[in-house]
Design an enzyme around this catalytic site. Structure first.
Site, mmCIF file in Angstrom:
data_model
loop_
_atom_site.group_PDB
_atom_site.id
_atom_site.type_symbol
_atom_site.label_atom_id
_atom_site.label_comp_id
_atom_site.label_asym_id
_atom_site.label_seq_id
_atom_site.Cartn_x
_atom_site.Cartn_y
_atom_site.Cartn_z
ATOM 1 C CB SER A 187 -0.953 0.012 1.194
ATOM 2 O OG SER A 187 -2.097 -0.772 0.921
ATOM 3 C CE LYS A 217 -4.559 2.076 -0.766
ATOM 4 N NZ LYS A 217 -4.028 0.832 -0.213
ATOM 5 C CB SER A 261 -4.354 1.961 3.864
ATOM 6 O OG SER A 261 -3.566 1.486 2.793
#
Length: 365
Positions: free
Chosen positions: A42, A45, A102
């Site tokens: 993640s 991102k 997230s």
């Protein structure tokens, strides 16, 4: 960018890759296998948020714009805020969901809102990565969910973080430990996946990551005084380990280095000539403060060099990049910044150009 330390000074051998950089200059203070291509989970991102912030900065998107959730976005697994198909949230709420929780569903919804599809957004994101000169990153999605060929490196992730942190508003989101969505209907509690926000003094971001393939990852940032550092960890065995090692790297940086402002944002460093422009000469100013980072008590000597683009032609708008400034310590570049036009330069009228030519010819004689 040259490493200013060796792996022997920090015991982080248990992770796959790591780096510590100064967020302003990009100088590398410590690195370990920092160019190895690995799944970023993640931390992807950070790139997603970077493009969102660029859209807002360039006026193509506003914080209060409403984003409608598609069936594809609503169907995303992993970390999510359980968006329903057709549900609407503002850009601000979506960024909050991505930054704190997230949220994969919010990431896809924003990608579709900006580019029409996740695929088109990813193409734009990879083009941005190419422009930044990052060689070890290729994204296949906006969430970081495991996918063949979806890779980055500690160095590249630190540089993406450096770019994102230019937008000072982002840490208001990434630095929030908790918040709420749907407060007026069905309150949904967001808790930051980055526990360093509470445990490490000055920490205000930036992004965690975990998949079974990537293991525990973290791009962390903290600011103390005028110095902001970014640390990146790939492949720790636990969230506790990634936090502990990130803190050790940040401690190393704050204990051994100091940040000095070479020039402030808005300082005029050159006067540029604009062909057929009115005015013909315009000031160029720094777009961001120009800082250097050095070892404590080093007191090094620096040389600043300014370069201006050739053949600038009107019209040029205020804020357009017209040159660069580079700071050197000996032969090593330690910082650089962009020079932008201080005000608009319009195309001169025929009579202005005639008068200008006549004056030059008259005084030449």
């Amino acid at each position: 960018m040259v490493s200013q330390s060796s792996a022997a000074e920090l015991n982080i051998d248990n992770v796959k890759s790591a780096i510590l950089v100064d967020a302003d200059s990009g100088m590398v203070l410590f690195e370990q296998k920092s160019n190895e291509e690995l799944p970023p989970a993640s931390m992807t991102k950070i790139g997603t948020l970077l493009l969102i912030m660029e859209e807002i900065d360039q006026g193509r998107l506003s914080w209060e714009d409403e984003v409608t959730t598609s069936s594809e976005a609503a169907g995303m697994g992993g970390s999510q805020v359980y968006l329903k198909q057709g549900e609407k949230m503002t850009v601000k709420e979506m960024v909050k969901a991505i930054s704190i929780a997230s949220a994969n569903d919010a990431s896809v919804a924003m990608a579709e809102h900006i580019s029409g599809s996740e695929e088109a957004f990813v193409k734009k994101l990879n083009e941005k990565i190419d422009r930044l000169g990052l060689k070890n990153t290729q994204f296949k999605n906006v969430t970081g969910l495991s996918e063949s060929g979806h890779v980055s490196s500690a160095f590249d992730m630190a540089m993406l973080a450096k770019e994102l942190l230019k937008y000072e508003e982002i840490t208001a989101f990434t630095g929030s430990y908790d918040d709420y969505l749907r407060q007026d209907t069905d309150p949904f509690w967001l808790v930051n996946t980055n526990k360093m926000i509470k445990s490490y003094p000055g920490a205000d971001g930036l992004k965690t990551g975990y998949t079974s393939e990537a293991k525990y990852c973290l791009t962390a940032t903290a600011k103390r005084g005028e110095m902001r550092l970014v640390s990146v960890i790939f492949g720790a065995e636990s969230s506790k380990e990634r936090n502990q090692l990130s803190a050790e790297m940040l401690n190393f940086g704050f204990a051994n280095y100091v940040s000095e402002t070479f020039n402030k944002k808005g300082d005029i460093l050159a006067e540029v000539s604009v062909d057929k422009g009115t005015p013909e000469k315009v000031h160029a100013e720094l777009s961001q403060s120009l800082k250097v980072i050095e070892k404590k008590n080093e007191h090094a000597e620096y040389i600043r060099k300014v370069s201006i683009k050739k053949h600038l032609k009107a019209p040029i708008q205020k804020g357009d990049v017209v040159g660069e400034v580079h700071v050197y310590k000996g032969d090593m570049e330690v910082s650089k910044g962009l020079l932008v036009l201080k005000k608009d330069t319009n195309r001169a009228t025929w009579s202005e150009l005639f008068t200008r030519t006549w004056k030059k010819s008259f005084f030449a004689n």
